[in-house]
Write a protein that holds these residues in place. Structure first.
Motif, PDB file in Angstrom:
ATOM      1  N   TYR A 282      71.839 -30.793 -35.342  1.00  0.00           N
ATOM      2  CA  TYR A 282      70.528 -30.310 -35.793  1.00  0.00           C
ATOM      3  C   TYR A 282      70.466 -28.795 -35.667  1.00  0.00           C
ATOM      4  CZ  TYR A 282      69.650 -30.557 -30.706  1.00  0.00           C
ATOM      5  OH  TYR A 282      69.759 -30.440 -29.345  1.00  0.00           O
ATOM      6  N   ASP A 283      69.567 -28.214 -36.433  1.00  0.00           N
ATOM      7  CA  ASP A 283      69.250 -26.785 -36.352  1.00  0.00           C
ATOM      8  C   ASP A 283      67.771 -26.747 -36.016  1.00  0.00           C
ATOM      9  OD1 ASP A 283      68.853 -24.109 -36.619  1.00  0.00           O
ATOM     10  OD2 ASP A 283      69.425 -23.986 -38.729  1.00  0.00           O
ATOM     11  N   TRP A 284      67.458 -26.407 -34.763  1.00  0.00           N
ATOM     12  CA  TRP A 284      66.109 -26.600 -34.222  1.00  0.00           C
ATOM     13  C   TRP A 284      65.434 -25.249 -34.035  1.00  0.00           C
ATOM     14  CZ3 TRP A 284      64.247 -25.729 -28.989  1.00  0.00           C
ATOM     15  CH2 TRP A 284      63.113 -26.452 -28.626  1.00  0.00           C
ATOM     16  N   GLY A 285      64.209 -25.141 -34.456  1.00  0.00           N
ATOM     17  CA  GLY A 285      63.459 -23.900 -34.261  1.00  0.00           C
ATOM     18  C   GLY A 285      62.220 -24.166 -33.450  1.00  0.00           C
ATOM     19  N   PHE A 286      61.980 -23.296 -32.477  1.00  0.00           N
ATOM     20  CA  PHE A 286      60.871 -23.571 -31.565  1.00  0.00           C
ATOM     21  C   PHE A 286      60.254 -22.266 -31.080  1.00  0.00           C
ATOM     22  CE2 PHE A 286      59.426 -24.661 -27.188  1.00  0.00           C
ATOM     23  CZ  PHE A 286      58.446 -25.553 -27.540  1.00  0.00           C
ATOM     24  N   VAL A 287      59.039 -21.921 -31.284  1.00  0.00           N
ATOM     25  CA  VAL A 287      58.129 -22.713 -32.106  1.00  0.00           C
ATOM     26  C   VAL A 287      58.273 -22.169 -33.526  1.00  0.00           C
ATOM     27  CG1 VAL A 287      55.675 -23.236 -32.504  1.00  0.00           C
ATOM     28  CG2 VAL A 287      56.565 -23.050 -30.136  1.00  0.00           C
ATOM     29  N   GLU A 288      58.620 -23.047 -34.467  1.00  0.00           N
ATOM     30  CA  GLU A 288      58.969 -22.578 -35.806  1.00  0.00           C
ATOM     31  C   GLU A 288      57.871 -21.694 -36.394  1.00  0.00           C
ATOM     32  OE1 GLU A 288      61.994 -23.011 -36.836  1.00  0.00           O
ATOM     33  OE2 GLU A 288      61.685 -21.991 -38.723  1.00  0.00           O
ATOM     34  N   GLU A 289      56.629 -22.040 -36.112  1.00  0.00           N
ATOM     35  CA  GLU A 289      55.499 -21.273 -36.663  1.00  0.00           C
ATOM     36  C   GLU A 289      55.467 -19.847 -36.100  1.00  0.00           C
ATOM     37  OE1 GLU A 289      55.076 -24.518 -35.357  1.00  0.00           O
ATOM     38  OE2 GLU A 289      55.355 -25.173 -37.428  1.00  0.00           O
ATOM     39  N   ASN A 290      56.128 -19.629 -34.969  1.00  0.00           N
ATOM     40  CA  ASN A 290      56.093 -18.285 -34.358  1.00  0.00           C
ATOM     41  C   ASN A 290      57.208 -17.383 -34.861  1.00  0.00           C
ATOM     42  OD1 ASN A 290      53.980 -19.051 -32.811  1.00  0.00           O
ATOM     43  ND2 ASN A 290      55.147 -19.313 -30.914  1.00  0.00           N
ATOM     44  N   ARG A 291      58.058 -17.916 -35.721  1.00  0.00           N
ATOM     45  CA  ARG A 291      59.266 -17.193 -36.074  1.00  0.00           C
ATOM     46  C   ARG A 291      58.952 -15.847 -36.722  1.00  0.00           C
ATOM     47  NH1 ARG A 291      63.094 -18.090 -40.474  1.00  0.00           N
ATOM     48  NH2 ARG A 291      65.073 -17.180 -39.810  1.00  0.00           N
ATOM     49  N   GLU A 292      58.124 -15.875 -37.740  1.00  0.00           N
ATOM     50  CA  GLU A 292      57.830 -14.636 -38.466  1.00  0.00           C
ATOM     51  C   GLU A 292      57.165 -13.619 -37.547  1.00  0.00           C
ATOM     52  OE1 GLU A 292      59.017 -13.935 -41.320  1.00  0.00           O
ATOM     53  OE2 GLU A 292      59.870 -15.965 -41.397  1.00  0.00           O
ATOM     54  N   ALA A 293      56.183 -14.089 -36.784  1.00  0.00           N
ATOM     55  CA  ALA A 293      55.452 -13.170 -35.897  1.00  0.00           C
ATOM     56  C   ALA A 293      56.393 -12.588 -34.844  1.00  0.00           C
ATOM     57  CB  ALA A 293      54.298 -13.912 -35.239  1.00  0.00           C
ATOM     58  N   THR A 294      57.319 -13.392 -34.375  1.00  0.00           N
ATOM     59  CA  THR A 294      58.280 -12.899 -33.375  1.00  0.00           C
ATOM     60  C   THR A 294      59.165 -11.825 -34.001  1.00  0.00           C
ATOM     61  OG1 THR A 294      58.278 -15.087 -32.372  1.00  0.00           O
ATOM     62  CG2 THR A 294      60.052 -13.610 -31.732  1.00  0.00           C
ATOM     63  N   ASN A 295      59.672 -12.104 -35.177  1.00  0.00           N
ATOM     64  CA  ASN A 295      60.502 -11.112 -35.859  1.00  0.00           C
ATOM     65  C   ASN A 295      59.735  -9.819 -36.092  1.00  0.00           C
ATOM     66  OD1 ASN A 295      62.626 -12.864 -35.879  1.00  0.00           O
ATOM     67  ND2 ASN A 295      62.297 -13.567 -37.989  1.00  0.00           N
ATOM     68  N   ALA A 296      58.471  -9.954 -36.469  1.00  0.00           N
ATOM     69  CA  ALA A 296      57.655  -8.763 -36.728  1.00  0.00           C
ATOM     70  C   ALA A 296      57.486  -7.944 -35.455  1.00  0.00           C
ATOM     71  CB  ALA A 296      56.293  -9.178 -37.301  1.00  0.00           C
ATOM     72  N   ALA A 297      57.318  -8.617 -34.330  1.00  0.00           N
ATOM     73  CA  ALA A 297      57.155  -7.898 -33.064  1.00  0.00           C
ATOM     74  C   ALA A 297      58.425  -7.117 -32.725  1.00  0.00           C
ATOM     75  CB  ALA A 297      56.815  -8.886 -31.952  1.00  0.00           C
ATOM     76  N   PHE A 298      59.572  -7.650 -33.086  1.00  0.00           N
ATOM     77  CA  PHE A 298      60.833  -6.929 -32.842  1.00  0.00           C
ATOM     78  C   PHE A 298      60.894  -5.652 -33.672  1.00  0.00           C
ATOM     79  CE2 PHE A 298      62.264 -10.563 -30.502  1.00  0.00           C
ATOM     80  CZ  PHE A 298      63.183 -10.030 -29.608  1.00  0.00           C
ATOM     81  N   GLU A 299      60.375  -5.723 -34.909  1.00  0.00           N
ATOM     82  CA  GLU A 299      60.369  -4.534 -35.776  1.00  0.00           C
ATOM     83  C   GLU A 299      59.612  -3.389 -35.109  1.00  0.00           C
ATOM     84  OE1 GLU A 299      61.658  -4.407 -39.106  1.00  0.00           O
ATOM     85  OE2 GLU A 299      62.675  -6.233 -38.419  1.00  0.00           O
ATOM     86  N   LYS A 300      58.544  -3.727 -34.442  1.00  0.00           N
ATOM     87  CA  LYS A 300      57.644  -2.700 -33.889  1.00  0.00           C
ATOM     88  C   LYS A 300      58.016  -2.292 -32.464  1.00  0.00           C
ATOM     89  CE  LYS A 300      53.576  -4.570 -34.029  1.00  0.00           C
ATOM     90  NZ  LYS A 300      53.080  -5.853 -34.523  1.00  0.00           N
ATOM     91  N   ALA A 301      58.965  -2.991 -31.847  1.00  0.00           N
ATOM     92  CA  ALA A 301      59.172  -2.803 -30.409  1.00  0.00           C
ATOM     93  C   ALA A 301      59.664  -1.397 -30.067  1.00  0.00           C
ATOM     94  CB  ALA A 301      60.169  -3.840 -29.911  1.00  0.00           C
ATOM     95  N   HIS A 302      59.272  -0.922 -28.895  1.00  0.00           N
ATOM     96  CA  HIS A 302      59.767   0.365 -28.389  1.00  0.00           C
ATOM     97  C   HIS A 302      61.241   0.247 -28.005  1.00  0.00           C
ATOM     98  CE1 HIS A 302      59.931   4.010 -25.901  1.00  0.00           C
ATOM     99  NE2 HIS A 302      60.538   3.254 -25.003  1.00  0.00           N
ATOM    100  N   HIS A 303      61.583  -0.895 -27.422  1.00  0.00           N
ATOM    101  CA  HIS A 303      62.966  -1.076 -26.961  1.00  0.00           C
ATOM    102  C   HIS A 303      63.381  -2.533 -27.139  1.00  0.00           C
ATOM    103  CE1 HIS A 303      66.524  -0.102 -24.543  1.00  0.00           C
ATOM    104  NE2 HIS A 303      66.425  -1.351 -24.131  1.00  0.00           N
ATOM    105  N   VAL A 304      64.603  -2.722 -27.575  1.00  0.00           N
ATOM    106  CA  VAL A 304      65.127  -4.093 -27.697  1.00  0.00           C
ATOM    107  C   VAL A 304      66.435  -4.186 -26.893  1.00  0.00           C
ATOM    108  CG1 VAL A 304      66.086  -5.846 -29.262  1.00  0.00           C
ATOM    109  CG2 VAL A 304      64.099  -4.479 -29.978  1.00  0.00           C
ATOM    110  N   THR A 305      66.496  -5.159 -26.015  1.00  0.00           N
ATOM    111  CA  THR A 305      67.736  -5.404 -25.265  1.00  0.00           C
ATOM    112  C   THR A 305      68.364  -6.694 -25.788  1.00  0.00           C
ATOM    113  OG1 THR A 305      66.942  -4.290 -23.303  1.00  0.00           O
ATOM    114  CG2 THR A 305      68.702  -5.890 -22.979  1.00  0.00           C
TER     115      THR A 305
END
Ligand SMILES: Cc1cc2nc3c(=O)[nH]c(=O)nc-3n(C[C@H](O)[C@H](O)[C@H](O)COP(=O)(O)OP(=O)(O)OC[C@H]3O[C@@H](n4cnc5c(N)ncnc54)[C@H](O)[C@@H]3O)c2cc1C
Lengths: 786, 262
Positions: free
Chosen positions: A165-188
């Motif tokens: 299986y290819d499981w996403g959790f929480v799938e509905e949060n995927r886009e919002a999570t990606n968007a938050a990475f775009e705006k982040a000050h720092h990514v580790t």
């Protein structure tokens, strides 16, 4: 004053008397008149097509009763998987058949091809050598990422690919999570491996099938953590035996660590063969066989990213994990990298957005399933490693970065579907730092330097979910079982009690701890209470012991049953004392009537229940025995903080653990000594994973670490004297005892603390090392320094 | 395990004649042989135990030579060699665990010549002789690569002789699982030379590190070897260490053995 009996007392483990004097009765101690022995012929190649199988010579070898092959099991069901995971598109996982004996193909080294049943074990083994198997070897599927390429050879031809299986959790949060990475000050970002482990309980697996022709009843004696679950799975899905014709007994079991939860082919085989041959059939695993046939643990390859703002507040977390299922789906394999892992990715922190992606992959290896901690160690490891790396990158003290993001208000609903009821993460962190003398580090580091050693320190703050689980919730998530627990409390006429529990004790000490609870409730001596477990014939349907659930779920069921018993006993007492039941109190084994000097002893009431001469027979039945099933309303959330200090020898890469402090919040504690023992064992296993253990296959699928010559188990001298504390207690809010569970904490919390400490030591030694994959063997640490 | 016959002779002569039987093999402590038989990887028809042969047991010292009976256990060597040859006693004391040391024998260890066995390093470094029922074999001629020695079929190690060094030490860097040496180095300073025996590291089994021996013969200190490098060519690479790592450890362990020598 520490208590000397009841809840909170360190009562000595009564079961240890029989374990330590050799009087335990393990499955291998059971020998049934007329029993025959089975030896399994196992595949020595990882992947191959069986073109021919000639058993004729074996069949006529001395002592042989019968040789079984896959063909004998064609009309029989396969071993079932107990948890259906739904993928990102809403489709069910790919679920291959798992035959009892190989049918047409072998899929891992150790896959059973044929089974020889003979009068003696040696005869069975001798005869098995005379079986000729014509196997056409196929390329082994070993690397998970390569396994998902379109042209990769398939482990199961009838599936569309090697992807379970290819499981996403929480799938509905995927886009919002990606968007938050775009705006982040720092990514580790960190890529890491949570290596495959072998569970290695001290007692290898054993199964004995027995069949009574007169009653058409089958009995399986097996090394199991959950006999009722085995009865249900094997009866309903594999052999088609109704539960009232099938008894499963798991007597004394010498450790399980998860590996004895699952239903195994050998259990089904012995039950099947006993009926076919009308002879008891016994199988005893050798240690070498255990390496090739016990479900293994962990085996995740993960990329984790943490987004932070300028002050170090966590903004979002994103992970991609490849989880190795092995060649077949073991009973609970599919739930481990998903619901037992994704739901814990918030850790102790307020991270508003989390997205977890897990790809479960079939490979030509031994099946992987739950192992002490099951999914939660994998979650904790990634998270606590990436936080440490982020702290270093941003120049923020790792203790401070954690504190800055701690959840401090409860209940707290995480973005990964669970709600923490209570906790105090600063309190356990404070306690751990104090025990480890965090502030005295520099002086110790200077001492180490004089010896030419580099000292480092690491922390970890963990949370886990125990007491699995609300049945309705897990049902929605794909579990094919309920996850309540049961208990029958039987009071005997003379006042002693027997508690028949669905929990199973295989080292945990239930036989001591459970009576402490009952003794407290009634006010009698613990010795008056006996615990019965492990036999479907004399215990109510229970789900067994794993996931640190026994006291939280099984203990709660017992409390509920005891409450019913006490309520009834009060009615009897009220009748005998000519008082109203609501005025009757029970304390110190005496019933009394509030505001009067009337009292009557527990034993007098229990006797009246069974000798009902003066008894309210028009209101209540005689007897004093009640059953309760307890289905929890939430998980419990033990949490804590661990501090590890190491010395690294820069010339050899050897790591010595100098100190290890563990402060855990387990809520209320029934027996502090047993809890301490559980933490010690968990720490030993976690440090074992971090420093020593690792299951390694070569590219053809041969297991290289197939014995203790190459698979390194932790020994006492690998470990420091632990500092353990569980005085920070925020009781669970939703179970009657306020308990959370302690069995896995040590194994969950220790690996990241240790790896953080070694990375810290290397950094202090001037090496720009940000990560080393476990186990941190001398060779790996040295290589990382070069 | 397959069926086999067990013979328990009381003398070397009896043992030698018992070993003449087809598929007969000596049995020392059985610490290697028995597990191999249990796995059905060896199937001798007759096992000739050295356990009851008193003439093959014990440790004695005469002049500069220590004589150890071929059936002497590691535990006995650890105790009885301690004052005359502490380097050897220290080595024996770290083999396996108490059960292994109370059963395993020096003859079995040398005959087996596991590439990671400890005794071979000591024998090469001390310089000594393996005495069998038939002849004497100089240490330098005894080991012939992994699991192979100069012993003939049916030949029994009756005695092992070591030239006691002025100073010696054994450094064992343990493989984490088996705790056999990943690399073990025995350094022996004799009056006229220094000898360095290395075990665990090479695909050819135990060997002498001659460059280090030369350097140490003129200056017996860890600094003397600081400029040397060990080539990774021919070193063992496995789960527990790469050839590079083993080569590196040979030097580190040699330095430590020199510093600790007594
Ligand atoms: C858990 C464990 C840990 C160990 N750790 C170490 C370690 O750290 N370092 C180390 O060096 N070893 C280690 N060993 C191996 C141990 O030292 C064995 O004792 C040794 O390898 C074999 O000795 P034995 O007397 O048991 O021989 P056996 O097992 O009885 O025999 C081994 C071989 O030698 C032959 N043989 C035995 N005696 C004689 C003789 N007198 N003459 C000719 N041939 C003979 C046998 O036929 C057989 O082929 C370990 C073993 C175990 C089980």
């Amino acid at each position: 004053m520490p208590k000397d009996h009841g809840i909170g007392a360190s009562s000595k483990r009564r079961e240890d008397v029989r374990f330590l004097t050799g009087k335990g009765r393990y499955t291998d101690d059971i020998n049934i008149r007329g029993q025959a022995y089975v030896h399994f012929l196992r595949s020595d190649v990882a992947h191959g097509k069986i073109n021919g199988l000639d058993t004729s010579a074996a069949e006529s070898a001395p002592g042989v009763l019968r040789v079984f092959t896959g063909a004998d099991f064609e009309g029989v069901g396969g071993l079932p998987c107990g948890w259906q995971v739904t993928d990102r598109e809403g489709n069910p996982m790919q679920e291959p058949a798992h035959p009892v004996l190989a049918q047409g193909k072998v899929r891992h080294v150790g896959d059973p091809i044929a089974a020889v049943v003979a009068e003696t074990y040696e005869q069975a083994r001798d005869a098995a050598e005379q079986i000729t198997v014509d196997i056409e070897e196929l390329p082994a599927v070993m690397d998970m990422k390569a396994a998902l390429k379109p042209d990769a050879p398939k482990v199961h031809e009838d599936l569309t690919s090697n992807l379970c299986y290819d499981w996403g959790f929480v799938e509905e949060n995927r886009e919002a999570t990606n968007a938050a990475f775009e705006k982040a000050h720092h990514v580790t970002t960190l890529e890491l491996v949570n290596q495959r482990l072998v569970a290695n309980p001290m007692e290898p697996r054993v199964a004995i099938g027995d069949y009574a022709a007169h009653s058409d009843e089958s009995t399986l004696y097996t090394t199991s953590q959950n006999p009722h679950v085995i009865r249900l799975l094997m009866g309903a899905f594999v052999l088609g035996i109704p539960e009232h014709k099938l008894r499963v007994v798991a007597p004394d079991v010498g450790g399980g660590f998860g590996s004895k939860i699952f239903h195994y082919a050998e259990e089904a085989f012995c039950t099947f063969a006993a009926k076919a041959l009308k002879r008891p059939v016994k199988w005893v695993s050798s240690r070498s066989e255990a390496f090739l046939s016990d479900a293994q643990g962990r085996d995740h390859v993960t990329r984790i990213e943490l987004a932070l703002d300028a002050e170090g507040h966590f903004q979002a977390l994103r992970t991609e994990t490849y989880a190795n299922m092995g060649a077949y789906l073991s009973t609970f394999s599919t739930s481990v990298p998903t619901w037992l892992h994704g739901t814990l990715m918030a850790g102790n922190y307020r991270t508003p957005l989390i997205y977890v992606n897990v790809k479960a992959v079939f490979t030509n290896t031994v099946p992987v399933d739950a192992y002490r901690g099951a999914g939660r160690p994998e979650a904790t490891f990634q998270l606590e490693r990436v936080i440490d790396k982020a702290a270093r990158e941003m120049g923020i003290d790792p203790v401070e970065l954690r504190r800055r993001n701690f959840v401090t208000e409860f209940p707290y609903a995480t973005p990964v579907a669970v709600e923490y009821d209570t906790g105090d993460y600063n309190a356990t962190l404070d306690r751990a730092l104090e025990m480890a003398d965090w502030d005295g580090f520099e002086a110790r580091a200077a001492e180490s330097a004089k010896k030419g050693l580099w000292r480092g320190r690491g922390i970890n703050s963990y949370i886990e979910a125990c007491g699995i689980a609300p049945s309705q919730l897990v049902g929605q998530l794909g579990a094919r079982a309920g996850l309540y627990e049961s208990a029958t409390v039987r009071v005997n006429a003379t006042g002693g009690l027997v508690v028949m529990t669905g929990s199973h004790s295989h080292g945990q000490g239930h036989e001591t701890a459970f009576p402490q609870v009952i003794a407290d409730m009634i006010g009698i001596d613990e010795s008056q209470v006996e615990i019965v477990h492990g036999d479907t014939a004399n215990t109510p349907m229970g789900m067994g012991t794993y996931g640190s659930r026994s006291i939280a779920v099984g203990g709660s069921a017992m409390v509920r049953a005891a409450e019913k018993v006490i309520a009834k006993a009060k009615k009897i007492a009220a009748h005998l004392m000519e008082a109203a039941p609501e005025d009757v109190e029970l304390k110190d084994g005496q019933f009394s009537v509030a505001g009067t000097d009337k009292s009557i002893a527990w034993g007098d009431v229990t006797l009246a229940a069974y000798v009902p001469h003066n008894y309210p027979l028009d209101e209540i039945e005689p007897g004093l025995e009640e059953t309760a099933f307890y289905d929890p309303s939430n998980f419990t959330y033990p949490a804590g903080a661990y501090v590890c200090e190491v010395e690294v020898d820069p010339e050899t890469g050897k790591v010595r653990v100098d100190r290890f402090a563990a402060a855990d919040d387990f809520g209320n504690v029934v027996n502090p000594m047993i809890v301490e023992g559980q933490v010690h064992g968990g720490l030993a296993q976690g440090i074992g994973q971090a420093l020593l253990e690792g299951c390694t296959y070569d590219e053809t699928g041969q297991l290289l670490s197939a014995s203790y010559m190459d698979y390194a188990m932790p020994r006492a001298d690998d470990l420091p004297s632990f500092q353990v504390d569980h005085s920070c207690q925020t009781p669970c809010t939703h179970n009657p005892l306020g308990v959370k569970g302690c069995g896995e904490a040590g194994a969950i919390g220790s690996p990241p603390a240790l790896v953080n400490a070694v990375v810290d030591a290397l950094q202090r030694g001037g090496k720009d090392v940000t990560h080393i994959d476990m186990p941190l063997s001398p060779a790996r640490v040295w290589a990382a320094m070069q | 395990m397959y069926d086999f016959e067990l013979v328990k002779p009381k003398s070397v002569d009896e043992a030698v004649s018992a070993l003449a039987a087809e598929d007969a093999q000596p049995l020392g402590g059985g610490q290697t042989l028995i597990p191999t038989m249990k796995q059905r990887l060896a199937a001798p028809a007759v096992l000739v135990s050295t356990h009851d042969i008193d003439g093959m047991k014990g440790v004695s010292t005469d002049g500069g030579v220590m004589t150890v009976g071929g059936a002497t256990t590691h535990g006995t060597v650890a105790k009885e060699a301690a004052s005359a040859f502490p380097g050897l006693a220290g080595l024996a004391a770290k083999i396996g665990d108490p059960a292994v040391r109370n059963r395993g024998t020096i003859g079995g260890s040398l005959a087996n010549n596991d590439p990671a066995a400890c005794y071979p390093a000591a024998l090469l470094a001390a310089g000594g002789t393996v005495v069998t029922n038939a002849r004497e074999i100089a240490a330098d001629d005894f080991f012939e690569g992994m699991f192979t020695t100069a012993l003939e079929e049916g030949e029994l190690i009756t005695v092992v002789k070591f030239n006691i060094p002025e100073k010696s030490n054994y450094q064992k860097f343990e493989q984490p699982a088996s705790r056999f040496p990943l690399v073990g180095v025995f350094v022996a300073k004799h009056s006229d030379e220094v000898r360095v025996g290395v075990t665990g590291a090479s695909e050819d089994g135990v060997f002498r590190w001659t460059e280090a021996e030369q350097a140490l013969s003129s200056n017996f200190s860890a600094e003397a070897i600081s400029g040397l490098t060990v080539s990774a060519d021919g070193m063992i690479g496995d789960l527990h260490g790469t050839p590079d790592y083993r080569a590196h450890l040979v030097k580190v362990m040699t330095g430590r053995a020199v510093s600790a020598a007594e």
